[in-house]
Scaffold this motif. Structure first.
Motif, PDB file in Angstrom:
ATOM      1  N   LYS A  12      -2.721  -0.200   0.516  1.00 13.23           N
ATOM      2  CA  LYS A  12      -3.418   1.089   0.594  1.00 13.23           C
ATOM      3  C   LYS A  12      -3.633   1.675  -0.801  1.00 13.23           C
ATOM      4  CE  LYS A  12      -3.032   5.676   2.756  1.00 13.23           C
ATOM      5  NZ  LYS A  12      -3.043   6.482   1.532  1.00 13.23           N
ATOM      6  N   GLN A  13      -2.586   1.615  -1.633  1.00 13.02           N
ATOM      7  CA  GLN A  13      -2.700   2.161  -2.982  1.00 13.02           C
ATOM      8  C   GLN A  13      -3.686   1.361  -3.827  1.00 13.02           C
ATOM      9  OE1 GLN A  13       1.475   2.075  -4.082  1.00 13.02           O
ATOM     10  NE2 GLN A  13       1.732   4.250  -3.616  1.00 13.02           N
ATOM     11  N   ARG A  15      -6.217  -0.345  -2.782  1.00 14.64           N
ATOM     12  CA  ARG A  15      -7.566  -0.051  -2.297  1.00 14.64           C
ATOM     13  C   ARG A  15      -8.077   1.245  -2.919  1.00 14.64           C
ATOM     14  NH1 ARG A  15      -6.380   0.623   2.755  1.00 14.64           N
ATOM     15  NH2 ARG A  15      -6.339  -1.623   3.121  1.00 14.64           N
ATOM     16  N   GLU A  16      -7.210   2.245  -2.960  1.00 10.26           N
ATOM     17  CA  GLU A  16      -7.604   3.552  -3.497  1.00 10.26           C
ATOM     18  C   GLU A  16      -7.825   3.510  -5.011  1.00 10.26           C
ATOM     19  OE1 GLU A  16      -4.333   5.877  -2.178  1.00 10.26           O
ATOM     20  OE2 GLU A  16      -5.123   6.174  -0.143  1.00 10.26           O
ATOM     21  N   VAL A  17      -7.029   2.714  -5.714  1.00 12.34           N
ATOM     22  CA  VAL A  17      -7.068   2.703  -7.180  1.00 12.34           C
ATOM     23  C   VAL A  17      -8.094   1.727  -7.734  1.00 12.34           C
ATOM     24  CG1 VAL A  17      -5.731   2.180  -9.265  1.00 12.34           C
ATOM     25  CG2 VAL A  17      -4.674   3.470  -7.396  1.00 12.34           C
ATOM     26  N   ALA A  19     -10.600  -0.395  -5.891  1.00 16.08           N
ATOM     27  CA  ALA A  19     -11.863  -0.741  -5.227  1.00 16.08           C
ATOM     28  C   ALA A  19     -13.054  -0.275  -6.058  1.00 16.08           C
ATOM     29  CB  ALA A  19     -11.916  -0.123  -3.839  1.00 16.08           C
ATOM     30  N   ASP A  56     -11.858  -4.529  -1.872  1.00 16.14           N
ATOM     31  CA  ASP A  56     -10.936  -4.046  -0.839  1.00 16.14           C
ATOM     32  C   ASP A  56      -9.531  -4.574  -1.120  1.00 16.14           C
ATOM     33  OD1 ASP A  56     -10.070  -2.748   1.424  1.00 16.14           O
ATOM     34  OD2 ASP A  56     -10.997  -4.133   2.847  1.00 16.14           O
TER      35      ASP A  56
END
Length: 276
Positions: A12-13, A15-17, A19, A56
């Protein structure tokens, strides 16, 4: 060590940082490590990853991965520490894999005891890594499909002489469920690690299922265990009940016992978790 909750948090982290960012520099095995294992030649990673765009990030079992625009996947296995560094920050001198991006940020991967890296160039290439394929193809305990019937089916494939620890944390029956998360699952179910499946009452097996689902969901929702660190080097928000850092059993205030068993230490309360 990476297990299911931490892998979910890291994915999750990442993907946020990361992508949308482009890899501009790659260093593989800048610091040689005898127990840093690469799928394929480590030096090929530098050529294959350079210039690629991250689209992703996902996690399967205990393996978080980055997905690239050209279809490649960079998967990280047990023992790899993943850390993000801001643009302009001083990077560690020692690392086993370094990715720098077009905005100056970096992903630094280090291995202490042992660790695994897999760069899959296409879908067919993933079949060369059996552990990865099992993790991808097996139903996750975080999903609704992992229900009591499925859990009972896992048991039906095993000998009844297996212990609770062996049932949950060996043979990749539940990828990502390892010795680390196991301790609190068994404590919540009030089952001893060495208790055999043949000795479990129906209600005890139901408790084991419920504890497996609930503990893993809680660990994931709370950002992983407090004994592990996330992408930003912060400990998870889930406070482990049975670990070397735990002071005493929260149910009876008894001493937490630590013993070596099946390739790792187990932590349990001799009062709350009877072996027989």
């Amino acid at each position: 060590m990476l297990e299911l909750p931490e892998a979910q948090v890291l994915a999750k982290q990442m993907r946020e940082v990361f992508a949308g960012k482009i890899i501009t520099q790659v260093q593989a095995l800048q610091t040689p490590h005898g127990f840093a294992f690469f799928h394929g030649d480590a030096k090929d990673y530098e050529v294959l990853l350079h210039g690629q765009t991250i689209v992703d990030a996902n996690a399967f079992g205990g393996r978080p991965e980055l997905r690239l625009a050209n279809g490649m996947r960079l998967s990280f296995g047990d023992g790899v520490n993943l850390r993000v560094h801001a643009a302009g920050a001083k990077l560690p001198a020692r690392h086993q894999l370094l990715l720098q991006f077009d905005d100056g940020t970096a992903l630094v991967c280090t291995v202490q005891m042992y660790g695994f890296f897999s760069l899959f160039v296409d879908e067919a290439d993933t079949h060369a890594d059996g552990y990865y394929r099992v993790a991808v193809e097996t139903i996750s305990p975080l999903s609704e499909e992992f229900d009591f019937d499925y859990f009972t089916g896992l048991r039906a494939q095993c000998k009844e002489t297996l212990t609770c620890k062996a049932f949950l944390a060996t043979q990749q029956r539940i990828p990502g469920l390892g010795n680390g998360v196991l301790q609190d699952i068994l404590w919540q179910a009030r089952l001893h690690p060495k208790r055999k499946l043949s000795m479990l009452l129906p209600e005890e097996f139901a408790q084991l299922f419920a504890a497996t689902k609930q503990v893993l969901a809680d660990m994931t929702a709370q950002g992983g265990r407090n004994t592990e660190k996330d992408l930003f080097a912060q400990p998870g928000g889930y406070t482990t009940i049975m670990s070397r850092s735990a002071p005493a059993c929260p149910a009876c205030s008894g001493v937490i016992t630590r013993k070596a068993y099946l390739g790792g230490n187990v932590y349990y309360c001799e009062v709350c978790q009877k072996e027989s």
